[in-house]
Design a protein around this motif. Structure first.
Motif, short mmCIF file in Angstrom:
data_model
loop_
_atom_site.label_atom_id
_atom_site.label_comp_id
_atom_site.label_asym_id
_atom_site.label_seq_id
_atom_site.Cartn_x
_atom_site.Cartn_y
_atom_site.Cartn_z
N LEU A 116 71.90 52.09 52.95
CA LEU A 116 70.65 52.84 52.83
C LEU A 116 69.68 52.46 53.93
O LEU A 116 68.97 53.33 54.47
N GLY A 117 69.65 51.19 54.30
CA GLY A 117 68.81 50.77 55.42
C GLY A 117 69.25 51.43 56.72
O GLY A 117 68.42 51.80 57.55
N GLY A 118 70.55 51.60 56.89
CA GLY A 118 71.07 52.28 58.08
C GLY A 118 70.61 53.73 58.15
O GLY A 118 70.36 54.26 59.23
N VAL A 122 67.12 53.73 59.53
CA VAL A 122 67.16 53.54 60.97
C VAL A 122 67.62 54.82 61.67
O VAL A 122 67.03 55.26 62.66
N LYS A 123 68.68 55.45 61.15
CA LYS A 123 69.22 56.69 61.73
C LYS A 123 68.16 57.78 61.78
O LYS A 123 68.10 58.57 62.72
N ALA A 124 67.29 57.82 60.77
CA ALA A 124 66.24 58.84 60.71
C ALA A 124 65.06 58.52 61.63
O ALA A 124 64.14 59.32 61.74
N GLY A 125 65.09 57.35 62.28
CA GLY A 125 63.99 56.98 63.17
C GLY A 125 62.78 56.45 62.42
O GLY A 125 61.66 56.50 62.92
N ARG A 151 56.02 51.12 54.67
CA ARG A 151 56.86 51.12 53.47
C ARG A 151 56.32 52.06 52.39
O ARG A 151 57.10 52.72 51.70
N ALA A 152 55.00 52.13 52.25
CA ALA A 152 54.42 53.03 51.25
C ALA A 152 54.71 54.49 51.62
O ALA A 152 54.99 55.31 50.75
N PHE A 153 54.66 54.79 52.91
CA PHE A 153 55.00 56.14 53.38
C PHE A 153 56.45 56.48 53.04
O PHE A 153 56.75 57.55 52.51
N LEU A 154 57.35 55.54 53.31
CA LEU A 154 58.76 55.76 53.00
C LEU A 154 58.98 55.96 51.51
O LEU A 154 59.69 56.89 51.09
N GLN A 169 76.18 45.85 45.59
CA GLN A 169 74.75 46.14 45.71
C GLN A 169 74.23 45.84 47.11
O GLN A 169 73.45 46.61 47.67
N ALA A 170 74.67 44.74 47.68
CA ALA A 170 74.26 44.38 49.04
C ALA A 170 74.75 45.42 50.04
O ALA A 170 74.00 45.81 50.95
#
Length: 79
Positions: A15-17, A20-23, A29-32, A8-9
């Motif tokens: 997913l966090g990467g 970041v890759k998407a800029g 956070r609400a937008f994401l 899970q970690a």
């Protein structure tokens, strides 16, 4: 740490990467979450799904996020 928690970690790290890759590392956070919720409504295999997947495939090939890249539509709302 159990094997399940490690898995899970790692998944969260990957997913966090992608964020970041998407800029989008500094995006609200609400937008994401809103954007991801909309993406979850895209029917797998649909033309829109294929179009977005193709954009993602090209973005993975690119070294860094570039808003001027031809794979990112101008005024797409994802910047």
């Amino acid at each position: 740490m159990t094997a399940d928690r490690k898995r899970q970690a790692r998944e969260k790290f990957l997913l966090g990467g992608i964020v970041v890759k998407a800029g989008l590392s500094k995006a609200d956070r609400a937008f994401l979450l809103g954007g991801l919720t909309e993406l979850a409504r895209v029917i797998p295999g649909s033309a829109e799904h294929r179009r977005l997947r193709d954009i993602g495939e090209e973005a993975f090939k690119a070294p860094l996020f570039d808003p001027s890249s031809p794979c990112v539509e101008e005024n797409s709302g994802w910047r």
